[in-house]
Design a protein around this motif. Structure first.
Motif, PDB file in Angstrom:
ATOM      1  N   THR A  15       0.815  -1.226  -0.078  1.00  0.00           N
ATOM      2  CA  THR A  15      -0.034  -0.024  -0.035  1.00  0.00           C
ATOM      3  C   THR A  15       1.099   1.045  -0.045  1.00  0.00           C
ATOM      4  O   THR A  15       1.943   1.204   0.262  1.00  0.00           O
ATOM      5  N   ALA A  16       0.266   2.349  -0.080  1.00  0.00           N
ATOM      6  CA  ALA A  16       0.888   3.734  -0.084  1.00  0.00           C
ATOM      7  C   ALA A  16      -0.242   4.750   0.370  1.00  0.00           C
ATOM      8  O   ALA A  16      -1.245   4.592   0.637  1.00  0.00           O
ATOM      9  N   GLY A  17       0.529   5.855   0.785  1.00  0.00           N
ATOM     10  CA  GLY A  17      -0.118   7.030   1.002  1.00  0.00           C
ATOM     11  C   GLY A  17      -0.555   7.751  -0.208  1.00  0.00           C
ATOM     12  O   GLY A  17       0.032   7.576  -1.039  1.00  0.00           O
ATOM     13  N   ASP A  18      -1.702   8.550  -0.020  1.00  0.00           N
ATOM     14  CA  ASP A  18      -1.976   9.449  -1.035  1.00  0.00           C
ATOM     15  C   ASP A  18      -1.259  10.494  -1.332  1.00  0.00           C
ATOM     16  O   ASP A  18      -0.761  11.523  -0.529  1.00  0.00           O
ATOM     17  N   LYS A  19      -0.835  10.550  -2.572  1.00  0.00           N
ATOM     18  CA  LYS A  19       0.179  11.675  -3.124  1.00  0.00           C
ATOM     19  C   LYS A  19      -0.430  12.289  -4.294  1.00  0.00           C
ATOM     20  O   LYS A  19       0.409  13.079  -5.042  1.00  0.00           O
ATOM     21  N   SER A  20      -1.530  12.184  -4.301  1.00  0.00           N
ATOM     22  CA  SER A  20      -2.180  13.080  -5.594  1.00  0.00           C
ATOM     23  C   SER A  20      -2.092  14.344  -5.632  1.00  0.00           C
ATOM     24  O   SER A  20      -2.113  15.100  -6.727  1.00  0.00           O
ATOM     25  N   GLU A  21      -1.929  14.984  -4.397  1.00  0.00           N
ATOM     26  CA  GLU A  21      -1.929  16.592  -4.554  1.00  0.00           C
ATOM     27  C   GLU A  21      -0.402  17.143  -5.251  1.00  0.00           C
ATOM     28  O   GLU A  21      -0.288  18.167  -5.413  1.00  0.00           O
ATOM     29  N   TRP A  22       0.506  16.131  -5.329  1.00  0.00           N
ATOM     30  CA  TRP A  22       1.798  16.427  -6.178  1.00  0.00           C
ATOM     31  C   TRP A  22       1.588  15.797  -7.331  1.00  0.00           C
ATOM     32  O   TRP A  22       2.533  15.714  -8.166  1.00  0.00           O
ATOM     33  N   GLY A  23       0.423  15.464  -7.861  1.00  0.00           N
ATOM     34  CA  GLY A  23       0.332  14.811  -9.327  1.00  0.00           C
ATOM     35  C   GLY A  23       0.245  13.455  -9.403  1.00  0.00           C
ATOM     36  O   GLY A  23       0.249  12.784 -10.835  1.00  0.00           O
ATOM     37  N   ALA A  24       0.346  12.423  -8.417  1.00  0.00           N
ATOM     38  CA  ALA A  24       0.544  11.107  -8.576  1.00  0.00           C
ATOM     39  C   ALA A  24      -1.044  10.579  -8.617  1.00  0.00           C
ATOM     40  O   ALA A  24      -1.981  11.077  -8.101  1.00  0.00           O
ATOM     41  N   PRO A  25      -1.219   9.440  -9.274  1.00  0.00           N
ATOM     42  CA  PRO A  25      -2.454   8.561  -9.540  1.00  0.00           C
ATOM     43  C   PRO A  25      -2.911   8.231  -8.049  1.00  0.00           C
ATOM     44  O   PRO A  25      -1.902   8.217  -7.100  1.00  0.00           O
ATOM     45  N   SER A  26      -4.136   7.878  -7.920  1.00  0.00           N
ATOM     46  CA  SER A  26      -4.520   7.463  -6.785  1.00  0.00           C
ATOM     47  C   SER A  26      -4.039   6.267  -6.242  1.00  0.00           C
ATOM     48  O   SER A  26      -3.353   5.663  -7.264  1.00  0.00           O
ATOM     49  N   VAL A  27      -4.105   6.048  -4.836  1.00  0.00           N
ATOM     50  CA  VAL A  27      -3.243   4.793  -4.342  1.00  0.00           C
ATOM     51  C   VAL A  27      -3.944   3.658  -5.155  1.00  0.00           C
ATOM     52  O   VAL A  27      -3.191   2.692  -5.381  1.00  0.00           O
ATOM     53  N   PRO A  28      -5.243   3.495  -5.221  1.00  0.00           N
ATOM     54  CA  PRO A  28      -5.464   2.046  -5.898  1.00  0.00           C
ATOM     55  C   PRO A  28      -4.981   1.943  -7.379  1.00  0.00           C
ATOM     56  O   PRO A  28      -4.534   0.855  -7.663  1.00  0.00           O
ATOM     57  N   ASP A  29      -4.874   3.052  -7.890  1.00  0.00           N
ATOM     58  CA  ASP A  29      -4.360   3.094  -9.330  1.00  0.00           C
ATOM     59  C   ASP A  29      -2.702   2.684  -9.235  1.00  0.00           C
ATOM     60  O   ASP A  29      -2.180   2.018 -10.123  1.00  0.00           O
ATOM     61  N   VAL A  30      -2.021   3.370  -8.176  1.00  0.00           N
ATOM     62  CA  VAL A  30      -0.769   2.830  -8.238  1.00  0.00           C
ATOM     63  C   VAL A  30      -0.586   1.387  -7.665  1.00  0.00           C
ATOM     64  O   VAL A  30       0.308   1.015  -8.278  1.00  0.00           O
ATOM     65  N   VAL A  31      -1.375   0.917  -6.960  1.00  0.00           N
ATOM     66  CA  VAL A  31      -1.207  -0.501  -6.321  1.00  0.00           C
ATOM     67  C   VAL A  31      -1.475  -1.395  -7.810  1.00  0.00           C
ATOM     68  O   VAL A  31      -0.873  -2.110  -7.966  1.00  0.00           O
ATOM     69  N   ALA A  32      -2.567  -1.162  -8.619  1.00  0.00           N
ATOM     70  CA  ALA A  32      -2.956  -1.698  -9.655  1.00  0.00           C
ATOM     71  C   ALA A  32      -1.733  -1.856 -10.703  1.00  0.00           C
ATOM     72  O   ALA A  32      -1.466  -2.806 -11.453  1.00  0.00           O
ATOM     73  N   HIS A  33      -1.245  -0.500 -10.801  1.00  0.00           N
ATOM     74  CA  HIS A  33      -0.218  -0.453 -11.985  1.00  0.00           C
ATOM     75  C   HIS A  33       1.176  -1.154 -11.624  1.00  0.00           C
ATOM     76  O   HIS A  33       1.637  -1.898 -12.315  1.00  0.00           O
ATOM     77  N   THR A  34       1.428  -0.969 -10.257  1.00  0.00           N
ATOM     78  CA  THR A  34       2.638  -1.827  -9.878  1.00  0.00           C
ATOM     79  C   THR A  34       2.399  -3.339 -10.060  1.00  0.00           C
ATOM     80  O   THR A  34       3.150  -4.105 -10.544  1.00  0.00           O
ATOM     81  N   ASN A  35       1.085  -3.928  -9.676  1.00  0.00           N
ATOM     82  CA  ASN A  35       1.029  -5.079  -9.760  1.00  0.00           C
ATOM     83  C   ASN A  35       1.084  -5.635 -11.412  1.00  0.00           C
ATOM     84  O   ASN A  35       1.666  -6.714 -11.862  1.00  0.00           O
ATOM     85  N   LEU A  36       0.392  -4.834 -12.159  1.00  0.00           N
ATOM     86  CA  LEU A  36       0.375  -5.085 -13.770  1.00  0.00           C
ATOM     87  C   LEU A  36       1.717  -4.943 -14.244  1.00  0.00           C
ATOM     88  O   LEU A  36       1.962  -5.995 -15.005  1.00  0.00           O
ATOM     89  N   TYR A  37       2.685  -4.004 -14.123  1.00  0.00           N
ATOM     90  CA  TYR A  37       3.913  -4.125 -14.636  1.00  0.00           C
ATOM     91  C   TYR A  37       4.858  -5.153 -14.037  1.00  0.00           C
ATOM     92  O   TYR A  37       5.594  -5.679 -14.765  1.00  0.00           O
ATOM     93  N   TRP A  38       4.557  -5.484 -12.676  1.00  0.00           N
ATOM     94  CA  TRP A  38       5.304  -6.629 -12.198  1.00  0.00           C
ATOM     95  C   TRP A  38       4.930  -7.870 -12.789  1.00  0.00           C
ATOM     96  O   TRP A  38       5.799  -8.845 -12.949  1.00  0.00           O
ATOM     97  N   SER A  39       3.877  -8.068 -13.175  1.00  0.00           N
ATOM     98  CA  SER A  39       3.576  -9.328 -13.684  1.00  0.00           C
ATOM     99  C   SER A  39       3.808  -9.769 -15.076  1.00  0.00           C
ATOM    100  O   SER A  39       3.935 -10.942 -15.410  1.00  0.00           O
ATOM    101  N   PHE A  40       4.281  -8.665 -15.596  1.00  0.00           N
ATOM    102  CA  PHE A  40       5.019  -8.871 -16.896  1.00  0.00           C
ATOM    103  C   PHE A  40       6.695  -8.688 -16.874  1.00  0.00           C
ATOM    104  O   PHE A  40       7.366  -8.626 -17.907  1.00  0.00           O
TER     105      PHE A  40
END
Length: 184
Positions: A139-164
Motif C-alpha cells: 500500500t501507499a499514502g495518497d500523493k495525488s496533491e503532487w500529481g500522482a495517481p490515486s493509491v488504488p491506481d498505483v497499486v494496480a499499476h505496480t501489480n500489472l507491470y510486475w506481472s510482466f
C-alpha cells in the motif's frame, strides 16, 4: 529460477510497515492483516521472515512513527534490516542476511508501493533474485496533491507491470496473499 547459485530457499520480506509510513495508507488495516497472516504462514512453514525498517530525516529512528505497527511482531530470531534508501539492498545488511540463509526467492509485502516496494523488487530482481510481489499486501499514502495517481491506481499499476517483468534466469510474479505458498 534465480541466478543465485546454491540459494534454493524462499524468504518473506516485510518492508517498512511502520506507524508513520502506513498511517492513513490506502486499505491500511486490510493490508496489515494480510501481512500478519503471511508472517504466520511463513513461520509455520519454516520460511525465513526478514523485516526492513526505514529511517531518514523525516522518519527518525526511535520515534513513534518509526516503530513497526503494533499488529506485527518480529521475533528476536528474525533479521531486522535498517535502511535509509528506497531499495532495501542499498547500503544495508540485507544481501548478507539472505545469502547466509540460502535465499534466492523473495516474497515481498509492505509499503510504500510507489517508493520502497518498487525500488526493492527491482533491486532484488537485478541482483538475481526471483521476486513474488504480494499484490494485495502492499500500500501507499495518497500523493495525488503532487500529481500522482490515486493509491488504488498505483497499486494496480505496480501489480500489472510486475506481472510482466522478465529477465534471463529469473522469475517475477504477482500473487494475492491467499495464493502465496511457502515451501516446507
Amino acid at each position: 529460477m534465480t541466478t543465485l547459485t546454491d540459494r534454493p530457499r524462499t524468504a518473506l520480506l516485510v518492508v517498512d510497515v511502520q506507524q508513520g509510513v502506513v498511517d492513513g495508507a490506502h486499505e491500511r488495516d486490510a493490508v496489515v492483516s494480510r501481512i500478519a497472516t503471511l508472517v504466520e504462514r511463513a513461520r509455520a512453514a519454516g520460511t525465513p521472515v526478514v523485516w526492513v525498517q526505514h529511517s531518514d530525516d523525516e522518519l527518525e529512528a526511535g520515534s513513534p512513527a518509526w516503530q513497526y505497527v503494533p499488529e506485527l511482531s518480529r521475533l528476536d530470531s528474525e533479521p531486522l534490516v535498517a535502511k535509509r534508501y528506497g531499495d532495501s539492498f542499498e547500503d544495508t545488511t540485507l544481501e548478507g542476511e539472505l545469502a547466509s540463509a540460502g535465499v534466492g526467492h523473495l516474497v515481498v509485502a509492505g509499503a510504500e508501493s510507489d517508493a520502497c516496494i518498487r525500488s526493492t523488487i527491482h533491486g532484488a530482481f537485478t541482483r538475481g533474485y526471483d521476486v513474488t510481489l504480494v499484490g494485495d499486501a502492499h500500500t501507499a499514502g495518497d500523493k495525488s496533491e503532487w500529481g500522482a495517481p490515486s493509491v488504488p491506481d498505483v497499486v494496480a499499476h505496480t501489480n500489472l507491470y510486475w506481472s510482466f517483468q522478465a529477465a534471463p534466469g529469473r522469475t517475477a510474479q504477482v500473487l494475492d496473499a491467499a495464493d502465496v505458498s511457502f515451501p516446507a
